[in-house]
Design a protein around this motif. Structure first.
Motif, mmCIF file in Angstrom:
data_model
loop_
_atom_site.group_PDB
_atom_site.id
_atom_site.type_symbol
_atom_site.label_atom_id
_atom_site.label_comp_id
_atom_site.label_asym_id
_atom_site.label_seq_id
_atom_site.Cartn_x
_atom_site.Cartn_y
_atom_site.Cartn_z
ATOM 1 N N ALA A 114 -6.110 76.939 -17.046
ATOM 2 C CA ALA A 114 -5.563 76.093 -16.000
ATOM 3 C C ALA A 114 -4.568 75.111 -16.603
ATOM 4 C CB ALA A 114 -6.682 75.338 -15.296
ATOM 5 N N PRO A 115 -3.479 74.833 -15.895
ATOM 6 C CA PRO A 115 -2.533 73.841 -16.393
ATOM 7 C C PRO A 115 -3.126 72.440 -16.263
ATOM 8 C CG PRO A 115 -1.915 74.524 -14.187
ATOM 9 C CD PRO A 115 -3.076 75.390 -14.592
ATOM 10 N N THR A 116 -2.429 71.490 -16.831
ATOM 11 C CA THR A 116 -2.806 70.093 -16.634
ATOM 12 C C THR A 116 -2.831 69.799 -15.136
ATOM 13 O OG1 THR A 116 -1.702 69.549 -18.712
ATOM 14 C CG2 THR A 116 -2.170 67.717 -17.220
ATOM 15 N N GLU A 153 11.926 60.572 -19.077
ATOM 16 C CA GLU A 153 11.928 61.926 -19.623
ATOM 17 C C GLU A 153 10.508 62.288 -20.045
ATOM 18 O OE1 GLU A 153 13.649 64.261 -23.483
ATOM 19 O OE2 GLU A 153 15.119 63.096 -22.314
ATOM 20 N N VAL A 154 9.967 63.339 -19.439
ATOM 21 C CA VAL A 154 8.587 63.740 -19.692
ATOM 22 C C VAL A 154 8.519 64.735 -20.846
ATOM 23 C CG1 VAL A 154 6.495 64.728 -18.661
ATOM 24 C CG2 VAL A 154 8.077 63.394 -17.241
ATOM 25 N N VAL A 168 8.082 75.702 -8.765
ATOM 26 C CA VAL A 168 6.910 74.913 -9.160
ATOM 27 C C VAL A 168 5.772 75.182 -8.195
ATOM 28 C CG1 VAL A 168 5.998 72.581 -9.475
ATOM 29 C CG2 VAL A 168 8.339 73.110 -10.201
ATOM 30 N N ALA A 169 4.586 75.450 -8.754
ATOM 31 C CA ALA A 169 3.402 75.679 -7.927
ATOM 32 C C ALA A 169 2.149 75.331 -8.718
ATOM 33 C CB ALA A 169 3.337 77.136 -7.466
ATOM 34 N N GLY A 170 1.326 74.447 -8.173
ATOM 35 C CA GLY A 170 0.034 74.142 -8.768
ATOM 36 C C GLY A 170 0.087 73.675 -10.208
ATOM 37 N N GLY A 171 1.083 72.883 -10.550
ATOM 38 C CA GLY A 171 1.181 72.384 -11.919
ATOM 39 C C GLY A 171 1.857 73.334 -12.878
ATOM 40 N N ARG A 172 2.384 74.435 -12.356
ATOM 41 C CA ARG A 172 3.091 75.417 -13.181
ATOM 42 C C ARG A 172 4.583 75.394 -12.840
ATOM 43 N NH1 ARG A 172 -1.823 77.870 -11.754
ATOM 44 N NH2 ARG A 172 -3.034 78.679 -13.526
ATOM 45 N N TYR A 188 5.501 77.458 -17.616
ATOM 46 C CA TYR A 188 5.259 76.271 -18.428
ATOM 47 C C TYR A 188 4.383 75.280 -17.659
ATOM 48 C CZ TYR A 188 9.155 78.009 -21.278
ATOM 49 O OH TYR A 188 9.979 78.789 -22.064
ATOM 50 N N ASP A 189 3.652 74.477 -18.407
ATOM 51 C CA ASP A 189 2.863 73.405 -17.823
ATOM 52 C C ASP A 189 3.820 72.317 -17.338
ATOM 53 O OD1 ASP A 189 1.247 71.028 -17.478
ATOM 54 O OD2 ASP A 189 -0.324 72.029 -18.627
ATOM 55 N N LEU A 190 3.768 71.988 -16.054
ATOM 56 C CA LEU A 190 4.684 71.014 -15.496
ATOM 57 C C LEU A 190 4.543 69.654 -16.160
ATOM 58 C CD1 LEU A 190 6.760 70.145 -13.312
ATOM 59 C CD2 LEU A 190 4.822 69.677 -11.796
ATOM 60 N N ALA A 191 3.334 69.281 -16.523
ATOM 61 C CA ALA A 191 3.091 67.941 -17.057
ATOM 62 C C ALA A 191 3.460 67.808 -18.527
ATOM 63 C CB ALA A 191 1.625 67.561 -16.860
ATOM 64 N N THR A 192 3.460 68.937 -19.285
ATOM 65 C CA THR A 192 3.651 68.845 -20.737
ATOM 66 C C THR A 192 4.786 69.700 -21.278
ATOM 67 O OG1 THR A 192 2.118 70.664 -21.197
ATOM 68 C CG2 THR A 192 1.169 68.442 -20.977
#
Length: 510
Positions: A114-116, A153-154, A168-172, A188-192
């Protein structure tokens, strides 16, 4: 050759140069690439031939010079694609090799993990160009004064070649990219920014002017937990959203009986309509093909004008839901269930059509182009029996959208007109103003008052819609090289990329 020849030639070529640049002519770069060598060649010939008694010697010097130039481009300098959307060439030393990114594993070590958790302020944006494919995003619920509240910038990562955007869907965050001889769909993980999974196909599209790699943004079908991605050579993949594992794949160009592959590569994002996914065909042959998402079964094929570089969209026009498609030689409306053609507007043109159709009113659609092909405001009407007919309200040379699409706000359309932002009156088709050099980038509209412009040079600009003048209110230096990829706004999270890197920003909440 007469002694006044150099003066006459210089005045003639100089006059053409001035006219090309003052009018932002669509073929100005191509003309200059032809005129400069021709000018130098004719001047050299004049020098070699105009003096009697020295012609043989000077012709020898001329021949040696031509041989040296040929050797320079053969062994020292190489053509490195277009420097920008005007087709101005980019040159590089032959010993300068582009950075080769490593291949990715077909499935990352932790594929399926699971992504972040979805970060605060983020939202799903499962397809290209907004939820409806019309370039419309919600009104900003974030700070528009980026000087006082700069975007954070993340993450920033290197990516492979290609001109796809992100969905983008569900953190992806999903995109397509080229690495070596493999075409990837990457998650990719949206958060990282960490790679969650990657699916590879042995395919490589390489076109000298447009560059390498896939062009189309993947589409996420949340109902089936699936990712639908169309590669540059027409390979349609259905992948598991969680793991990236393939469910099925189809050769769309073959199914559409294409007699000619798209010269610039398939750039159209798949369209989800109920239980089916719709893909567009090649430059000639069938226009659209529908596949059942569950198993890849071909459901219907429709149209005969081939596809284009514009993605099909689902819209309600003249009171009827339909698929609107900009094709190689026409614009058509199709029944979503059967693909039957409901109406057709002939719009022939040799050069590619890239714009997304923009709905202006319940029965009007704006389609735009460039390369000398005029834009049209189409009106679609249905009679008492439900039969539909289309006509052009006006035809205009503005806006000239080469790679991008217009944004309709109120009674005006805002667009990148041969690289310069412009405003067009939708009542008449006349250009109101033209200002702001953003190059051949992309844009989206935010609510009823704002536009987000991804400039070709990499920076992002926030523009307030104003029919009186260009009103740029903020700028962000996101990328630093040629960027043709569309931006994605997932809530307050902004993702932009080009053929070298991708970056994710969090916009400050109000």
């Amino acid at each position: 050759m007469p002694p006044k020849f150099p003066l006459i030639l210089t005045l003639l070529v100089g006059g053409v140069f001035v006219w090309l640049w003052s009018t932002d002519h669509v073929f100005r770069s191509a003309s200059i690439m032809l005129l400069v060598p021709l000018y130098l060649l004719l001047m050299a010939l004049w020098w070699a031939l105009h003096r009697k008694g020295m012609r043989l010697r000077r012709l020898g010097v001329f021949a040696v010079g031509i041989a040296c130039i040929w050797g320079l481009f053969k062994y020292v300098i190489r053509y490195d694609g277009s420097a920008d959307g005007s087709a101005m060439p980019s040159l590089a030393w032959r010993w300068q090799k582009p950075e080769a990114l490593p291949a990715l594993k077909a499935a990352a070590a932790d594929a399926g993990a699971a992504p972040t958790p979805m970060p605060a302020g983020a939202a799903d944006m499962p397809r290209f160009f907004g939820l409806k494919g019309d370039g419309a995003y919600p009104e900003p619920d974030w700070q528009t004064d980026w000087a006082a509240h700069p975007p954070r910038e993340v993450w920033r990562i290197k990516v492979g070649d290609g001109w796809a955007g992100f969905s983008v869907a569900g953190g992806r965050a999903l995109t397509q990219e080229q690495r070596g001889e493999e075409e990837y769909v990457t998650c990719y993980d949206l958060a990282t920014g960490k790679l969650l999974w990657a699916h590879a196909d042995k395919a490589r599209f390489d076109e000298p002017m447009g560059g390498i790699g896939p062009r189309a943004t993947p589409t996420v079908d949340l109902a089936h937990n699936a990712v639908l991605a169309l590669g540059a050579k027409g390979l349609l993949n259905c992948l598991d959203l969680t793991t990236g594992k393939p469910r099925w794949s189809k050769d769309v160009l073959k199914d559409c009986e294409s007699t000619k592959d798209p010269e610039w590569g398939k750039s159209t994002s798949p369209l989800i309509v109920g239980e089916n996914v719709i893909a567009s065909g090649g430059d000639k042959g069938i226009t659209l093909a529908a596949y059942r998402i569950a198993d890849g079964q071909l459901v219907w094929k429709a149209g005969e004008d081939g596809g284009s570089y514009s993605s099909p969209v689902l819209a309600t026009v003249a009171g009827r839901e339909q698929i609107v498609s900009v094709n190689a030689n026409s614009v058509t409306g199709h029944d979503p269930a059967t693909g039957a053609v409901l109406w057709k507007f002939d719009w022939p043109g040799f050069f590619p059509k890239v714009c997304q159709p923009a709905q202006v009113s319940p029965d009007r659609i704006l389609v735009t182009s460039s390369y000398g092909l005029k834009s049209n405001l189409l009106e679609i009407k249905a009679d008492a029996a439900g039969k539909m007919a289309v006509s052009s309200v006006w035809s205009s040379s503005a806006p000239r959208t080469k790679f991008s699409s217009p944004s309709v706000l109120g009674g005006h359309a805002y667009a990148l007109d041969e690289g310069t932002f412009c405003c067009v009156d939708l009542a008449t088709g006349e250009r109101v103003w033209r200002d702001g050099r953003y190059g051949f980038g992309q844009q989206i509209k935010l609510g009823d008052h704002w536009l987000l412009v991804q400039a070709e040079k990499g920076f992002v600009a926030l523009v307030k819609a104003n029919p009186a003048k260009l009103e740029e209110v903020a700028k962000l230096q996101a990328l630093s090289s040629k960027t043709w990829n569309p931006p994605t706004l997932a809530g307050r999270w902004l993702l932009v990329r080009n053929d070298k890197e991708a970056v994710c920003y969090e916009l400050a909440a109000k």
